[in-house]
Structure formats: structure tokens, C-alpha cells
Design an enzyme around this catalytic site. Structure first.
Site, PDB file in Angstrom:
ATOM      1  N   GLU A 200      14.830 -14.306   1.407  1.00  0.00           N
ATOM      2  CA  GLU A 200      15.175 -15.300   2.439  1.00  0.00           C
ATOM      3  C   GLU A 200      14.229 -16.494   2.326  1.00  0.00           C
ATOM      4  OE1 GLU A 200      14.681 -13.334   6.230  1.00  0.00           O
ATOM      5  OE2 GLU A 200      16.046 -11.719   5.655  1.00  0.00           O
TER       6      GLU A 200
ATOM      7  N   ASP B  23       0.826  -1.203   0.000  1.00  0.00           N
ATOM      8  CA  ASP B  23       0.000   0.000   0.000  1.00  0.00           C
ATOM      9  C   ASP B  23       0.871   1.269   0.000  1.00  0.00           C
ATOM     10  OD1 ASP B  23      -2.899   0.804   0.435  1.00  0.00           O
ATOM     11  OD2 ASP B  23      -1.930   1.954   2.031  1.00  0.00           O
TER      12      ASP B  23
HETATM   13  C1  NOJ Z   1      -4.372   3.002  -0.897  1.00  0.00           C
HETATM   14  C2  NOJ Z   1      -5.421   1.955  -0.833  1.00  0.00           C
HETATM   15  O1  NOJ Z   1      -5.565   1.359  -2.085  1.00  0.00           O
HETATM   16  C3  NOJ Z   1      -6.679   2.620  -0.329  1.00  0.00           C
HETATM   17  O2  NOJ Z   1      -7.795   1.798  -0.421  1.00  0.00           O
HETATM   18  C4  NOJ Z   1      -6.437   3.072   1.077  1.00  0.00           C
HETATM   19  O3  NOJ Z   1      -7.580   3.791   1.524  1.00  0.00           O
HETATM   20  C5  NOJ Z   1      -5.211   3.968   1.177  1.00  0.00           C
HETATM   21  N1  NOJ Z   1      -4.105   3.461   0.430  1.00  0.00           N
HETATM   22  C6  NOJ Z   1      -4.778   4.123   2.587  1.00  0.00           C
HETATM   23  O4  NOJ Z   1      -4.214   2.941   3.080  1.00  0.00           O
END
Ligand code: NOJ
Length: 556
Positions: free
Chosen positions: A268, A212
Site C-alpha cells: 500500500e 522477529d
Molecule cells: C529473536 C531476537 O533476535 C532476539 O534478540 C530476541 O531475544 C528474541 N527474538 C525474542 O524477541
């Protein structure tokens, strides 16, 4: 009938096939949003056992890798993207045993599974954050990024990203939303503990991670102010916005270096996939994968096609550009929909025939296709009132009039594209037995659903399944080079390219227009392996394409 004839010639725009490719460079990814996939216990919320029950379906479709949006312990303020324990599962989704069973069941079917790692930030409920807040600024608690006075940095969702903690008497930095404080990776302890979380799941057998907002993982150490920019709205190719150049908050060199460290941790455990959510122009996002060698994140999402134009010239240019920046040993990832953005079918006004072409393109071009649940049946965005939006982005944006977003081609309420999977025409589309599902089921579930489309050989589902089967069976489609047919030598709005790996060779021809077209085929490409409709015909070396017709051909 309007006919145009064209000779075909090929232009080489990629390098030769590499002999050894990591598995994740020739896989197909199916994104499951657990909350909306299948509810096994009747509480109105999808869960891990629900995913397990539907694995045979996913396998039958032909997808090879599953990416699950997060189901870790979380207060669910951002539906799992706000984690309070990386080594536990949120009870509404199941237990640790369920998660292990999911990994094992996926592997039993010869498939792969990647989890969603939100490393940039935690929830405010995470014990690390509580500890940072409680210890106070003199207590050496710097797991997060604290400042006495905010600088000018804007968050990715607009407005200052600095949030005041009364208890600590300082501001903490949150790149996304106020309840998602960013971790401080300049603290070696944070890095170590997070890498331990990563190892925790690798040890349990996950095949890798989707990462993310990896592009913001490091911020400028000196917290220098970002420069002014005239850019108001961030976009796929340029994350700057809100009248600020995100010079010190996004794409720091340390983040690219960290990608390599993370890769080493994964190694790893063998060949594990790292798929980064990054943003910026192609050259910038490529840097997260490494400079010359692919020794950073094995894959990064390319989001530019989220705003595709339904035109042959658009797709030709797109691939040409991507091939320049992602030649072997790099591999592009093509994304048309996900849990954040409007579904791709919406951009063609929910036209199923056009959706077939989009899928055909995504599954036959050189790259890893990443497909969002429901795309394969043509699920459409629901219309849900802003004021009823559960999505924290909808809640943040609802002070603005809706038409602005419609005009900009965006969906500010992500609930609309996260509605329950449409399995059949029964109550709740077969998603749940509960009278109330967490989000309403889209009204069109009686006509758009898995069961119905499984029984209809002209359906989108069956089409996607056929293309996936061909892709899985043919080296040329899985890992072949791509050679384009020059646009000038094709009828208007027709796209054609060849994929080639060793002796395996195919030609894809797509008609993006509503009028019929005729294409002159190179000598032996007259064997139709797959077509959008029975109307596509080869006579001698001439291919007749119906309106929005498309074919995959092999040599005779
Ligand atoms: C990107 C993710 O795809 C989204 O759904 C999320 O709300 C934000 N990052 C925050 O983690």
C-alpha cells in the site's frame, strides 16, 4: 614457495539477471544495536540521537540500508524485544520526534532504514496483555494464547513455554521467554491492530521491517502435542530441540500465508522491505518468501553460515546449495553475525586477515549481506561472567556450566557480543561520557577502533570500505549472476567465482589457506580492481596469491 597451477572453467549455477529487481534485493544492510552504538546524552546507553550523529560515518563506509534493533517503549527485560507500545519510543532512546528525525536524516543521505517489528509477542507490560489477564477467561479476552492445562510444547529457549497467570487462572503461551507472551493471530482483532502498527511506521517513512521470530507467529489452532524427537539442541537448519519436533509450534502454513498479507499491507506504501527471521532448512525458509513468485517476505535471513568453516570447499558448497533454493526472483541473505550469536571473527580466533576474506566473500557473493555493527572493525566478543549477565538468556542458562556452551561453539551470554561500539581510544572507546556504560567496553578498544582503522590503509575498516565502494559502483556485484569456477580446477583451498550483469563482469579469487598459491586466469581477467594486500600479483595470465590473499579482477 608452494605453487599449484590450475585452469579455470566456469559452471553456471544461477539463472540470468532479472531486469527489474526491488531495491532491497541489491542493497547492503548494516545492523545497529541502538543501546550500544553511540550515547549522545551521557547516560551510558546508546540512543537515537547517537545514531543520527553517526550516520555520516555509516554512509561513508558505503552501507545502504540500516536496520535498527527495537527502540520502542519497553520494560527492557529483553532489551527492546519485549514491546509495551509499538507506537512510542522508550525514553532512554529518545522521543517520537527523534525517531522521525532519524528516518528523515537517513533519507537525506540517500539511504534506507528498516525498523525491527516484534509481532509475535509483546511484553507482559503491554496493555493488551494486562487486559487479557484482568478480563479472565470468560471475558472474551483472547488477544493471547490461553489454556487451562499446558500441552507438551517446549519454548525456543527450552523448558515448557506455558506460563501460569494466577490472576486469570490459566496458562499463556510464550514461544521465547516467560515475559514475552505470544499474540493470538487467529483473533482478527489482533491481526488488524498489529497491521495498524505496521502502517503507523510505514506512514512515517520507514522503508520496511526486520521481523522477529516470524516463523512462530502461528501455532496449531488445536494445540496438539508436539511429537518426540531425539534432537537435543536446535540449530540453524533445524529448529527442533529439547527432545521435541516443533511440528505444531514452528513454520505453520498460516504463517507463510500471513507473510503474503503483510506484504500486501506494505505494498500500500510502495516498495518496502520485509526481512524475516525464520528458521529451518533452506526449502522451508524459502516458503516464507513465496512459492514461485517472491510475493511473501521479500527477504529471509539465512543463518547457516553463522557456523561457517574457514575453507574454500565449505563456501563453494554453501553457495551452490543456496543458489539452488534461492534462484531469481528470490535473493538470499548472508548473515555472519548478529545481536544473538557470537561474532563471526571469533570462529577464526579473532584473526583480522581471515575476517577480510569473510567480508570479501559476503560482499561479493550473489545475495544481500547483513552486517552487524563493529564487524567492520573486527570487534571481538568480550568475556563476561555468566553471573553478571544482563541478558535474560544468560540468566536462564547460568545454571549450566559455561564449558558446555564453549564446546558447542555458542555464546549463551549475549552481552558479550553487544558491548559498546569502539569509536576511538578515548575513555569508553568514545561511546559515552558516562563513567559507567550499560555494558563494559571491550578492553581491546585502544587497538580496535574506528578512528585508528580510518588512519591505517591496511585495516579491516578500510578494506571493507573499499569492497563496499566497488560493490556499490558495479552492476556485476550488485545484481549480477554468479558462476563458479570448478573446485577441481583450482588449487586446494582456493575459491573463485565470476559475477556478471550485462557487460559488467568480474572475477573473485580467494585463498583460504596459509600457503601461497598460483592460479591460471582466463584470458582477459588480469586487471586487479582490489586486493587484500599488495602481495597479490598478476603476471601474464597467472595470478599469484599470498597466504590468505584475495583479489577482485576485471577483464583487461
Ligand atoms: C529473536 C531476537 O533476535 C532476539 O534478540 C530476541 O531475544 C528474541 N527474538 C525474542 O524477541
Amino acid at each position: 614457495m608452494k605453487k599449484s597451477l590450475a585452469a579455470i572453467s566456469f559452471v553456471f549455477i544461477t539463472f540470468h539477471t532479472i531486469a527489474q529487481m526491488p531495491w532491497y534485493h541489491h542493497t547492503t544492510i548494516y545492523q545497529i544495536y541502538p543501546r550500544s552504538f553511540y550515547d549522545s546524552n551521557g547516560d551510558g546507553i546508546g540512543d537515537i540521537q547517537g545514531i543520527i550523529q553517526k550516520l555520516d560515518h555509516v554512509k561513508e563506509m558505503g552501507y545502504e540500508t540500516i536496520w535498527c534493533s527495537p527502540f520502542f517503549k519497553s520494560p527492557q527485560q529483553d532489551f527492546g524485544y519485549d514491546i509495551s507500545d509499538y507506537c512510542d519510543i522508550a525514553p532512554e532512546y529518545g522521543t517520537m520526534a527523534d525517531a522521525q528525525q532519524l528516518i528523515d536524516e537517513v533519507h537525506k543521505r540517500g539511504m534506507k532504514i528498516v525498523f525491527d517489528m516484534v509481532m509475535n509477542h509483546t511484553s507482559v507490560e503491554h496493555p493488551w496483555f494486562k487486559k487479557d489477564v484482568a478480563k479472565g477467561k470468560d471475558g472474551n479476552a483472547d488477544f493471547y494464547i490461553w489454556a487451562d492445562k499446558p500441552n507438551n510444547w517446549k519454548s525456543m529457549t527450552g523448558g515448557s513455554g506455558w506460563q501460569y497467570s494466577k490472576e486469570r487462572g490459566q496458562y499463556f503461551w510464550a514461544s521465547f521467554l516467560p515475559f514475552q507472551p505470544d499474540l493470538n493471530y487467529r483473533n482478527p482483532e489482533v491481526k488488524k491492530l498489529m497491521l495498524d502498527n505496521v502502517r503507523f511506521w510505514l506512514r512515517r517513512g520507514v522503508d520496511g521491517f526486520r521481523l522477529d521470530i516470524f516463523n512462530v507467529i502461528y501455532k496449531d489452532a488445536a494445540l496438539r502435542d508436539n511429537p518426540f524427537s531425539w534432537k537435543a539442541v536446535p540449530d540453524e537448519k533445524n529448529p527442533d530441540g529439547f527432545f521435541q519436533k516443533f511440528k505444531y509450534t514452528i513454520n505453520q502454513p498460516e504463517s507463510m500465508q500471513f507473510a503474503k498479507e503483510l506484504r500486501a499491507v506494505c505494498e500500500e506504501f510502495g516498495d518496502r522491505m520485509l526481512l524475516g527471521e525464520v528458521s529451518g532448512d533452506r526449502k522451508t525458509i524459502r516458503k516464507f518468501s513465496g512459492d514461485e513468485k517472491n510475493d511473501g517476505l521479500g527477504l529471509v535471513f539465512n543463518f547457516e553460515m553463522l557456523r561457517y568453516k574457514f575453507k574454500a570447499s565449505y563456501f563453494h558448497k554453501l553457495v551452490e546449495n543456496i543458489e539452488k533454493d534461492f534462484p531469481n526472483p528470490f535473493m538470499p541473505v548472508y548473515v555472519f553475525s548478529n545481536h544473538d550469536r557470537r561474532r563471526s571473527i571469533k570462529r577464526v580466533k579473532d584473526d583480522m586477515q581471515k575476517a577480510k576474506l569473510l567480508h570479501l566473500f559476503q560482499l561479493t557473493v550473489r545475495g544481500v549481506p547483513c552486517m552487524y555493527y563493529g564487524e567492520e572493525i573486527g570487534m571481538t566478543d568480550a568475556r563476561i561472567k555468566f553471573k553478571n549477565g544482563l541478558d535474560p538468556i544468560a540468566q536462564k542458562m547460568r545454571k549450566y556450566p559455561r564449558f558446555i556452551f564453549d564446546w558447542a561453539g555458542e555464546t549463551p551470554n549475549r552481552d558479550e557480543l553487544r558491548t559498546p561500539m569502539q569509536w576511538n581510544a578515548n575513555t569508553n572507546a568514545g561511546f559515552s561520557t558516562n563513567a559507567k556504560t550499560w555494558l563494559p567496553v571491550n578492553n581491546n578498544y585502544t587497538t580496535i577502533n574506528v578512528e585508528k582503522e580510518k588512519g591505517d590503509e591496511t585495516s579491516l575498516l578500510q578494506f571493507v570500505q573499499r569492497v563496499l565502494k566497488l560493490r556499490n559502483d558495479m552492476g556485476a556485484l550488485k545484481n549480477g549472476d554468479i558462476e563458479f569456477v570448478e573446485r577441481g580446477k583450482l588449487p586446494k583451498n582456493v575459491l573463485a567465482y565470476k559475477r556478471k550483469a550485462g557487460n559488467s563482469e568480474i572475477l573473485v579469487v580467494m585463498n583460504f589457506s596459509k600457503s601461497e598459491k598460483s592460479v591460471q586466469l582466463p584470458d582477459n581477467f588480469s586487471n586487479v580492481l582490489l586486493s587484500v594486500s599488495p602481495a597479490e600479483k598478476v603476471t601474464g595470465n597467472k595470478l599469484h596469491l599470498s597466504s590468505l590473499g584475495a583479489v577482485i579482477l576485471s577483464r583487461q
